[in-house]
Design a protein around this motif. Sequence first.
Motif, mmCIF file in Angstrom:
data_model
loop_
_atom_site.group_PDB
_atom_site.id
_atom_site.type_symbol
_atom_site.label_atom_id
_atom_site.label_comp_id
_atom_site.label_asym_id
_atom_site.label_seq_id
_atom_site.Cartn_x
_atom_site.Cartn_y
_atom_site.Cartn_z
ATOM 1 N N LEU A 207 0.830 -1.201 0.000
ATOM 2 C CA LEU A 207 0.000 0.000 0.000
ATOM 3 C C LEU A 207 0.868 1.255 0.000
ATOM 4 O O LEU A 207 0.598 2.225 -0.728
ATOM 5 N N CYS A 208 1.934 1.245 0.784
ATOM 6 C CA CYS A 208 2.844 2.395 0.848
ATOM 7 C C CYS A 208 3.493 2.660 -0.518
ATOM 8 O O CYS A 208 3.555 3.806 -0.977
ATOM 9 N N ILE A 209 3.963 1.589 -1.161
ATOM 10 C CA ILE A 209 4.596 1.750 -2.477
ATOM 11 C C ILE A 209 3.592 2.292 -3.498
ATOM 12 O O ILE A 209 3.918 3.160 -4.329
ATOM 13 N N ALA A 210 2.354 1.800 -3.434
ATOM 14 C CA ALA A 210 1.327 2.278 -4.361
ATOM 15 C C ALA A 210 1.038 3.761 -4.142
ATOM 16 O O ALA A 210 0.886 4.531 -5.104
ATOM 17 N N LEU A 211 0.970 4.184 -2.885
ATOM 18 C CA LEU A 211 0.718 5.595 -2.574
ATOM 19 C C LEU A 211 1.847 6.484 -3.092
ATOM 20 O O LEU A 211 1.611 7.551 -3.677
ATOM 21 N N MET A 212 3.096 6.044 -2.901
ATOM 22 C CA MET A 212 4.240 6.845 -3.338
ATOM 23 C C MET A 212 4.311 6.922 -4.860
ATOM 24 O O MET A 212 4.621 7.979 -5.437
ATOM 25 N N ALA A 213 4.012 5.788 -5.520
ATOM 26 C CA ALA A 213 4.053 5.796 -6.989
ATOM 27 C C ALA A 213 2.933 6.660 -7.566
ATOM 28 O O ALA A 213 3.136 7.385 -8.550
ATOM 29 N N ALA A 214 1.743 6.619 -6.935
ATOM 30 C CA ALA A 214 0.615 7.426 -7.420
ATOM 31 C C ALA A 214 0.870 8.911 -7.246
ATOM 32 O O ALA A 214 0.422 9.732 -8.055
ATOM 33 N N SER A 215 1.593 9.286 -6.193
ATOM 34 C CA SER A 215 1.876 10.708 -5.949
ATOM 35 C C SER A 215 3.064 11.215 -6.754
ATOM 36 O O SER A 215 3.348 12.415 -6.753
ATOM 37 N N GLY A 216 3.785 10.302 -7.417
ATOM 38 C CA GLY A 216 4.959 10.702 -8.191
ATOM 39 C C GLY A 216 6.220 10.836 -7.365
ATOM 40 O O GLY A 216 7.241 11.299 -7.873
ATOM 41 N N SER A 217 6.177 10.411 -6.087
ATOM 42 C CA SER A 217 7.366 10.509 -5.231
ATOM 43 C C SER A 217 8.477 9.585 -5.702
ATOM 44 O O SER A 217 9.659 9.862 -5.488
ATOM 45 N N ILE A 218 8.108 8.457 -6.312
ATOM 46 C CA ILE A 218 9.098 7.515 -6.821
ATOM 47 C C ILE A 218 8.672 7.043 -8.208
ATOM 48 O O ILE A 218 7.484 7.043 -8.549
ATOM 49 N N GLU A 219 9.650 6.630 -9.001
ATOM 50 C CA GLU A 219 9.403 6.050 -10.326
ATOM 51 C C GLU A 219 9.704 4.562 -10.246
ATOM 52 O O GLU A 219 10.810 4.151 -9.885
ATOM 53 N N CYS A 220 8.700 3.732 -10.561
ATOM 54 C CA CYS A 220 8.861 2.274 -10.487
ATOM 55 C C CYS A 220 8.456 1.657 -11.823
ATOM 56 O O CYS A 220 7.287 1.239 -11.987
ATOM 57 N N PRO A 221 9.352 1.584 -12.780
ATOM 58 C CA PRO A 221 8.987 1.118 -14.118
ATOM 59 C C PRO A 221 8.558 -0.349 -14.181
ATOM 60 O O PRO A 221 7.825 -0.739 -15.085
ATOM 61 N N GLU A 222 9.034 -1.197 -13.234
ATOM 62 C CA GLU A 222 8.701 -2.627 -13.281
ATOM 63 C C GLU A 222 7.849 -3.045 -12.082
ATOM 64 O O GLU A 222 7.898 -4.194 -11.638
ATOM 65 N N LEU A 223 7.052 -2.138 -11.579
ATOM 66 C CA LEU A 223 6.276 -2.403 -10.373
ATOM 67 C C LEU A 223 5.339 -3.595 -10.548
ATOM 68 O O LEU A 223 5.136 -4.385 -9.622
ATOM 69 N N GLU A 224 4.755 -3.742 -11.733
ATOM 70 C CA GLU A 224 3.755 -4.794 -11.953
ATOM 71 C C GLU A 224 4.372 -6.191 -12.020
ATOM 72 O O GLU A 224 3.651 -7.197 -12.011
ATOM 73 N N LYS A 225 5.714 -6.296 -12.031
ATOM 74 C CA LYS A 225 6.370 -7.601 -12.132
ATOM 75 C C LYS A 225 6.635 -8.243 -10.771
ATOM 76 O O LYS A 225 7.104 -9.379 -10.718
ATOM 77 N N TYR A 226 6.327 -7.508 -9.693
ATOM 78 C CA TYR A 226 6.665 -7.997 -8.362
ATOM 79 C C TYR A 226 5.428 -8.099 -7.475
ATOM 80 O O TYR A 226 4.546 -7.239 -7.521
ATOM 81 N N MET A 227 5.400 -9.158 -6.682
ATOM 82 C CA MET A 227 4.441 -9.245 -5.585
ATOM 83 C C MET A 227 5.155 -8.750 -4.335
ATOM 84 O O MET A 227 6.318 -9.107 -4.090
ATOM 85 N N ILE A 228 4.480 -7.920 -3.549
ATOM 86 C CA ILE A 228 5.121 -7.246 -2.418
ATOM 87 C C ILE A 228 4.330 -7.523 -1.141
ATOM 88 O O ILE A 228 3.097 -7.391 -1.126
ATOM 89 N N MET A 229 5.023 -7.903 -0.062
ATOM 90 C CA MET A 229 4.378 -8.129 1.234
ATOM 91 C C MET A 229 5.289 -7.638 2.348
ATOM 92 O O MET A 229 6.505 -7.766 2.259
ATOM 93 N N GLY A 230 4.715 -7.069 3.393
ATOM 94 C CA GLY A 230 5.520 -6.654 4.534
ATOM 95 C C GLY A 230 4.790 -5.722 5.467
ATOM 96 O O GLY A 230 3.946 -4.928 5.038
ATOM 97 N N GLU A 231 5.096 -5.818 6.746
ATOM 98 C CA GLU A 231 4.562 -4.896 7.755
ATOM 99 C C GLU A 231 5.589 -3.811 8.039
ATOM 100 O O GLU A 231 6.793 -4.094 8.133
ATOM 101 N N LEU A 232 5.130 -2.579 8.181
ATOM 102 C CA LEU A 232 6.021 -1.446 8.426
ATOM 103 C C LEU A 232 6.086 -1.086 9.900
ATOM 104 O O LEU A 232 5.061 -1.001 10.578
ATOM 105 N N SER A 233 7.303 -0.871 10.387
ATOM 106 C CA SER A 233 7.484 -0.228 11.687
ATOM 107 C C SER A 233 7.455 1.290 11.490
ATOM 108 O O SER A 233 7.540 1.784 10.359
ATOM 109 N N LEU A 234 7.363 2.039 12.581
ATOM 110 C CA LEU A 234 7.289 3.496 12.470
ATOM 111 C C LEU A 234 8.577 4.115 11.955
ATOM 112 O O LEU A 234 8.568 5.242 11.464
ATOM 113 N N ASP A 235 9.697 3.383 12.060
ATOM 114 C CA ASP A 235 10.968 3.905 11.536
ATOM 115 C C ASP A 235 11.276 3.378 10.135
ATOM 116 O O ASP A 235 12.383 3.565 9.629
#
Length: 515
Positions: free
Chosen positions: A83-111
């Motif tokens: 969800l975090c990566i999707a939010l950053m890519a939608a806002s233009g904060s990062i460029e991810c040309p191969e985003l659709e090729k990866y499945m992503i899983m993980g819990e975030l700590s506050l740091d």
Amino acid sequence: MLVKTYCAAVNGLEVTTVTIEVSLNIGVMYHFTGLGDTAVREGRNRIAAALKYIGYKFPNGDITVNMAPADLRKEGSSFDLPLCIALMAASGSIECPELEKYMIMGELSLDGTLQPIRGALPIAIRARKECFKGLIVPIQNAREAAVVNNLDVFGMESLADVIDFLSGRRQFEPTRVDTRREFYEQQAHFDLDFADVRGQEAAKRALEVAAAGGHNLIMIGSPGSGKSMMAKRLPGILPPLSLAESLETTQIHSIAGKLGRNATLISQRPFRAPHHTISEVALVGGGTSPQPGEISLAHNGVLFCDELTEFNKQTLEVLRQPLEDRHITISRAKYTLDLPCSFMFVASCNPCPCGYYGDPTHTCVCTPGQRARYMSRISGPLLDRIDIQIEITPVPFKDISKAQPGEPSAAIRERVVRARQIQEERFRDHKGIHCNAQMTERLIHQYAEPDEAGIQMLRMAMERLSLSARAYSRILKVARTIADLAGSEKVASMHIAEAIGYRQLDRGDWAERGQ
């Protein structure tokens, strides 16, 4: 701008690919759809804190998040990272040309560090099936997921690493695991050995027969007679797990969050020993957030119930169908969970309330009625599913004090493996049948019919020892295993005689006979 990332939801052993869609437009609202639970929705706050810590800002605008399929309930915090990566890519904060090729899983700590997730192995299997190029998971889950071949698994320590990787700023090497080498190296090591057990030769023989045929077993004896000690050594004489069994077992433990950090495949048969205060849900699985129960965690291994008569009787009754069917379907209003539970059921208990009925060194103070009521806590239908029932008496001092150890587990295991190989060959054309304990009535008549002397002995035993008719099939199954251990093609009278001796609780006078 619309961006999609891919992750997965785990329901039992079933894994569903989830697409996180983020649409960002002018505005100030945050909309969330897709049946996410509280942990999923709270991820917004964790994401905002993690982004701030690593020098980014939470996107401003009218944000709509959808987790498709929208009618599938999503649970847990493992959706934070995609969800975090999707939010950053939608806002233009990062460029991810191969985003659709990866499945992503993980819990975030506050740091911004990544916390381990449950179900990494079945998720990796799903990612490979969906033809993703790679899977991004927390580094603690990387070795577990890397068991799956033909899939690049990247273990990441933090959100910053994931951003650098997807944006192409840094290169990371996928995790590699030599599955076969690690699997076979860990199989041979057991901490507990039957060499530590002095005496109790009859009980060790019964455990060998149970292991050779996959039979359920109960041990009845006074306190300190060695019931628990021997039961805990049972995994050391069971046949080694195959790779297929190991993969299935590891998936169940992964979903339950029982794998240690940096674990790969489970290489030894599970041994589960729940306390007698366990609830029905904890035993069979389910709950508000569906999880495998103890019977599924014991799949391909042993479920040991110490002090069986102290368990809640209603709790024990839920074992009846799983013991017969070797799988369980848990149906609730919001979900249906299908889980395997093919295990050896091993139990132990005292023979009476005081514990000393049949003990040559103590006097039992219980009446026959008290003994009968005590043992009636184990119902007839449950007892019917236990093939081997043996009494154990304390070991005399002269046997305990022997300097020479007992027979080691390795020697017993060799005989057990040979017997299992015979059974595998016998049942190779019968799907789902791998050992004698799994034989149907038709297979019993085909492979376990005794000779004439054996039939006469069985008839005489059932009449004179008050054995119930339900014991007939169980005796033949056990006799077939005893014959396999002896290398005999036919079931002879001596095999029947030994099998009859293992049905001690079926005798009508068990609680009434004298000290």
